[in-house]
Motif scaffolding. Sequence first.
Motif, PDB file in Angstrom:
ATOM      1  N   LYS A  50      61.646  49.559  -1.908  1.00 20.54           N
ATOM      2  CA  LYS A  50      62.047  48.252  -1.375  1.00 20.54           C
ATOM      3  C   LYS A  50      61.231  47.159  -2.073  1.00 20.54           C
ATOM      4  CE  LYS A  50      62.924  44.580   0.808  1.00 20.54           C
ATOM      5  NZ  LYS A  50      62.289  43.895   1.897  1.00 20.54           N
ATOM      6  N   ASP A  57      64.648  45.044   5.017  1.00 22.60           N
ATOM      7  CA  ASP A  57      63.802  46.172   5.449  1.00 22.60           C
ATOM      8  C   ASP A  57      64.648  47.191   6.206  1.00 22.60           C
ATOM      9  OD1 ASP A  57      61.552  45.084   4.369  1.00 22.60           O
ATOM     10  OD2 ASP A  57      60.686  44.415   6.273  1.00 22.60           O
ATOM     11  N   LYS A 114      57.355  50.755   0.038  1.00 19.25           N
ATOM     12  CA  LYS A 114      57.486  49.327   0.327  1.00 19.25           C
ATOM     13  C   LYS A 114      56.481  48.565  -0.540  1.00 19.25           C
ATOM     14  CE  LYS A 114      57.528  45.514   3.173  1.00 19.25           C
ATOM     15  NZ  LYS A 114      58.573  44.547   3.355  1.00 19.25           N
ATOM     16  N   MET A 123      57.018  46.002   8.343  1.00 20.76           N
ATOM     17  CA  MET A 123      58.459  45.833   8.123  1.00 20.76           C
ATOM     18  C   MET A 123      59.016  45.394   9.470  1.00 20.76           C
ATOM     19  SD  MET A 123      59.240  49.321   6.032  1.00 20.76           S
ATOM     20  CE  MET A 123      60.810  48.937   5.336  1.00 20.76           C
TER      21      MET A 123
END
Length: 254
Positions: free
Chosen positions: A16, A149, A166, A203
């Motif tokens: 991400k 997210d 992430k 997130m």
Amino acid sequence: MDTGTSAPRYKRVLLKLSGESFSRAGERGLGMDEVLQMARQIQQAAAAGCQIALVIGGGNILRGSQFKNVHSGIQEATAHYMGMLATVINGLALQDGLESVGCDTRLMSAIRMDGVAEPYIRRRARRHLEKGRIIILAAGTGSPYVTTDTAAAQRALELDCDILLKATRVDGVFSDDPEKNPHAVLYRELHYNTLREQNLRVMDSTAIAQCMEHRMPILVFNYRKEGNIQRAVHGERIGTLISNQTVGDKERKP
Ligand code: UDP
């Protein structure tokens, strides 16, 4: 660890990237130097043999929540769709960046946009990954009122990824905002429960709940340190690993 030749620890990852990783520090919009730097890091991780699905944000251009105010003249739902379109702009830039460093890519959109991207179809996405193509998943979930997210958590689960990576601009999860509090402590490992009890912001809560329920580990790490994406796919101890394992949350000074 020799990340140059060894096989990656994770066979398939969901990476991400927030929109801010596409812009110059302190600015909005797109910085092609930043996009290319990110593309080179992703290319190295893919060259090591890791299958990579990317979910990209759009915050460098627009976030729906900016228009929450009823007097803004734009309905909030409309603004969220605008935010999703922003992720497509980033996706197109990253696709060209990745192709310029020799990667085979597919841009897939959760909102149909046939002229610029393939529609996101889970089975097709998996096939691309199996063939070694990097897939860029744009337009989030395709639905308003959530963030990318949540899209990242959802895609990590449905594509059977081994981990959700992430990428952030800080080293991991801290006890407090490290950009404001010099005494903030970096966690090395965290249980989901601790994350929720201490209300640590990593997130959005929907994404965390989904990962926790389905035992999807999350590694929060700093994308600004060159080579960190490659280190992450090799399972090196960088950043903060969040999982359902009871590890006795360890902390270390940043
Ligand atoms: N968005 C949405 N649904 C989704 C994903 C994103 O409505 O499934 C909208 C939302 O308004 C969000 C914006 O798109 O603020 C851009 O995404 P995000 O804020 O997650 O980008 P990032 O912070 O990662 O750059």
